[in-house]
Design a protein around this motif. Structure first.
Motif, PDB file in Angstrom:
ATOM      1  N   UNK A  87       0.824  -1.205   0.000  1.00 42.45           N
ATOM      2  CA  UNK A  87       0.000   0.000   0.000  1.00 42.45           C
ATOM      3  C   UNK A  87       0.861   1.261   0.000  1.00 42.45           C
ATOM      4  N   UNK A  88       1.933   1.230   0.751  1.00 43.22           N
ATOM      5  CA  UNK A  88       2.839   2.386   0.786  1.00 43.22           C
ATOM      6  C   UNK A  88       3.484   2.578  -0.579  1.00 43.22           C
ATOM      7  N   UNK A  89       3.930   1.500  -1.210  1.00 41.01           N
ATOM      8  CA  UNK A  89       4.542   1.596  -2.531  1.00 41.01           C
ATOM      9  C   UNK A  89       3.557   2.144  -3.561  1.00 41.01           C
ATOM     10  N   UNK A  90       2.306   1.693  -3.518  1.00 39.23           N
ATOM     11  CA  UNK A  90       1.289   2.192  -4.448  1.00 39.23           C
ATOM     12  C   UNK A  90       1.012   3.674  -4.210  1.00 39.23           C
ATOM     13  N   UNK A  91       0.932   4.070  -2.943  1.00 33.87           N
ATOM     14  CA  UNK A  91       0.691   5.480  -2.628  1.00 33.87           C
ATOM     15  C   UNK A  91       1.859   6.346  -3.089  1.00 33.87           C
ATOM     16  N   UNK A  92       3.078   5.866  -2.932  1.00 34.79           N
ATOM     17  CA  UNK A  92       4.252   6.616  -3.369  1.00 34.79           C
ATOM     18  C   UNK A  92       4.274   6.746  -4.888  1.00 34.79           C
TER      19      UNK A  92
END
Length: 90
Positions: A16-21
């Motif tokens: 989720x963090x990678x997608x948000x970034x």
């Protein structure tokens, strides 16, 4: 069993963090700005990215810290601003 859930949760949070970034970077690249304008003018941002990379290496190697690091990053700022202004005039 709880260790498996914890690892699975961590993986899901990492995704989720990678997608948000990725979404953040895509939004930032869509916004107008000096680096975006330099790409539109056919100039590569390699000079700016290269000076920042060299600055990071020089900062890591600076044994005294303080004033040396300020001079390094001051020189980088001057070089990058001059390059971006020259790109804007072209």
């Amino acid at each position: 069993m709880s260790e498996w859930l914890d690892a699975r949760m961590r993986d899901e949070i990492d995704d989720q963090v990678a997608e948000a970034f990725d979404a953040y970077l895509a939004d930032r690249l869509a916004e107008p700005g000096p680096l975006r304008a330099s790409l539109a003018w056919g100039r590569s941002p390699a000079v700016v990215l290269g000076t920042v990379g060299l600055g990071a290496l020089a900062t890591a190697q600076a044994s005294t810290g303080g004033a040396v690091v300020y001079w390094i990053w001051g020189a980088i700022a001057v070089i990058d601003l001059a390059w971006l202004r020259a790109a804007r005039r072209s």
